[in-house]
Design a protein around this motif. Structure first.
Motif, short mmCIF file in Angstrom:
data_model
loop_
_atom_site.label_atom_id
_atom_site.label_comp_id
_atom_site.label_asym_id
_atom_site.label_seq_id
_atom_site.Cartn_x
_atom_site.Cartn_y
_atom_site.Cartn_z
N GLU A 55 2.26 13.72 -9.50
CA GLU A 55 3.27 14.75 -9.72
C GLU A 55 3.61 14.86 -11.21
OE1 GLU A 55 6.61 13.71 -7.28
OE2 GLU A 55 5.64 14.41 -5.43
N MET A 56 3.75 13.69 -11.87
CA MET A 56 4.05 13.70 -13.31
C MET A 56 2.89 14.31 -14.08
SD MET A 56 6.01 10.02 -13.77
CE MET A 56 5.75 9.98 -15.49
N GLU A 57 1.68 13.98 -13.70
CA GLU A 57 0.50 14.56 -14.36
C GLU A 57 0.45 16.07 -14.14
OE1 GLU A 57 -2.84 14.80 -16.64
OE2 GLU A 57 -1.55 13.05 -16.37
N GLU A 103 1.31 6.28 -6.93
CA GLU A 103 0.20 7.19 -7.25
C GLU A 103 0.63 8.65 -7.08
OE1 GLU A 103 -3.20 6.06 -4.95
OE2 GLU A 103 -3.55 4.24 -6.12
N GLU A 104 1.40 8.89 -6.03
CA GLU A 104 1.90 10.25 -5.78
C GLU A 104 2.81 10.71 -6.92
OE1 GLU A 104 4.69 12.45 -2.50
OE2 GLU A 104 3.30 10.92 -1.76
N GLU A 128 0.83 -1.21 0.00
CA GLU A 128 0.00 0.00 0.00
C GLU A 128 0.87 1.26 0.00
OE1 GLU A 128 -2.70 -0.33 3.26
OE2 GLU A 128 -3.91 -1.88 2.28
N GLU A 129 1.96 1.19 0.76
CA GLU A 129 2.89 2.33 0.80
C GLU A 129 3.51 2.57 -0.58
OE1 GLU A 129 7.08 3.11 2.92
OE2 GLU A 129 5.51 2.41 4.28
N ARG A 130 3.97 1.45 -1.24
CA ARG A 130 4.53 1.57 -2.59
C ARG A 130 3.48 2.08 -3.56
NH1 ARG A 130 7.37 -3.69 -1.78
NH2 ARG A 130 5.52 -4.58 -2.72
N GLU A 131 2.27 1.57 -3.45
CA GLU A 131 1.18 2.00 -4.32
C GLU A 131 0.89 3.49 -4.10
OE1 GLU A 131 -1.67 1.78 -7.24
OE2 GLU A 131 -0.21 0.23 -6.72
N ALA A 132 0.92 3.92 -2.87
CA ALA A 132 0.67 5.33 -2.55
C ALA A 132 1.78 6.21 -3.15
CB ALA A 132 0.56 5.53 -1.04
N ARG A 133 3.05 5.73 -2.99
CA ARG A 133 4.17 6.49 -3.58
C ARG A 133 4.06 6.53 -5.10
NH1 ARG A 133 7.96 3.86 0.34
NH2 ARG A 133 8.39 2.43 -1.35
#
Length: 165
Positions: free
Chosen positions: A42-44, A37-38, A30-35
């Protein structure tokens, strides 16, 4: 029974450890998924900012081109107006009026000792100043004196007006 109980306790402890490990793994996922997504957000956001800057640059470039085009049109209109004004206000070129008094000031003084030099000088000044040749006899009679004037007056009037060297 104690052995069964110990085995059951051990199984429970192992199951609890497995659950704890699963929870840790899930938390890390979940932490990796959150990072991830973050980073994607940021890229978007960066892409959106770049697109906004590109649109702004394109708009500025378009405005600059429009201003440049207007300036060129204005220069063209000014040139047309200047040319039109010049043709409207410029008088037709007239032949310059021959001014006898101005021409007389440029004629050399006649001397009886060297009439040939006088006539050469007289013709040079007349040609240089673009004085009309049909006016030369009038200028000549105004500067002659003495024997030169007598010789000039002894000519017929027709001959006086057509004097050439």
């Amino acid at each position: 029974m104690k052995a069964d109980k110990d085995i059951e306790d051990e199984i429970r402890r192992i199951a609890a450890e497995e659950n704890l490990i699963r929870l840790k793994v899930m938390a890390k996922r979940e932490e990796r998924e959150a990072r991830r997504e973050e980073r994607e957000m940021e890229m978007e956001a960066r892409r959106e900012e770049e697109e906004r800057e590109e649109r702004q640059n394109a708009k500025e470039k378009e405005m600059e081109e429009a201003r440049y085009t207007r300036e060129l049109e204005l220069l063209h209109i000014r040139a047309q107006l200047k040319a039109q004004t010049k043709t409207e206000t410029t008088p037709a070129r007239h032949k310059p009026v021959f001014n006898v008094f101005e021409a007389q000031r440029l004629i050399p003084r006649f001397t009886e000792e060297s009439p040939d030099k006088f006539f050469d000088h007289f013709e040079t000044v007349g040609a240089t100043m673009k004085q009309p040749e049909d006016k030369w006899s009038m200028l000549l009679q105004s500067v002659l004196f003495g024997k030169g004037r007598s010789a000039y007056l002894s000519l017929s009037q027709t001959r006086r007006w057509s004097i050439k060297k």
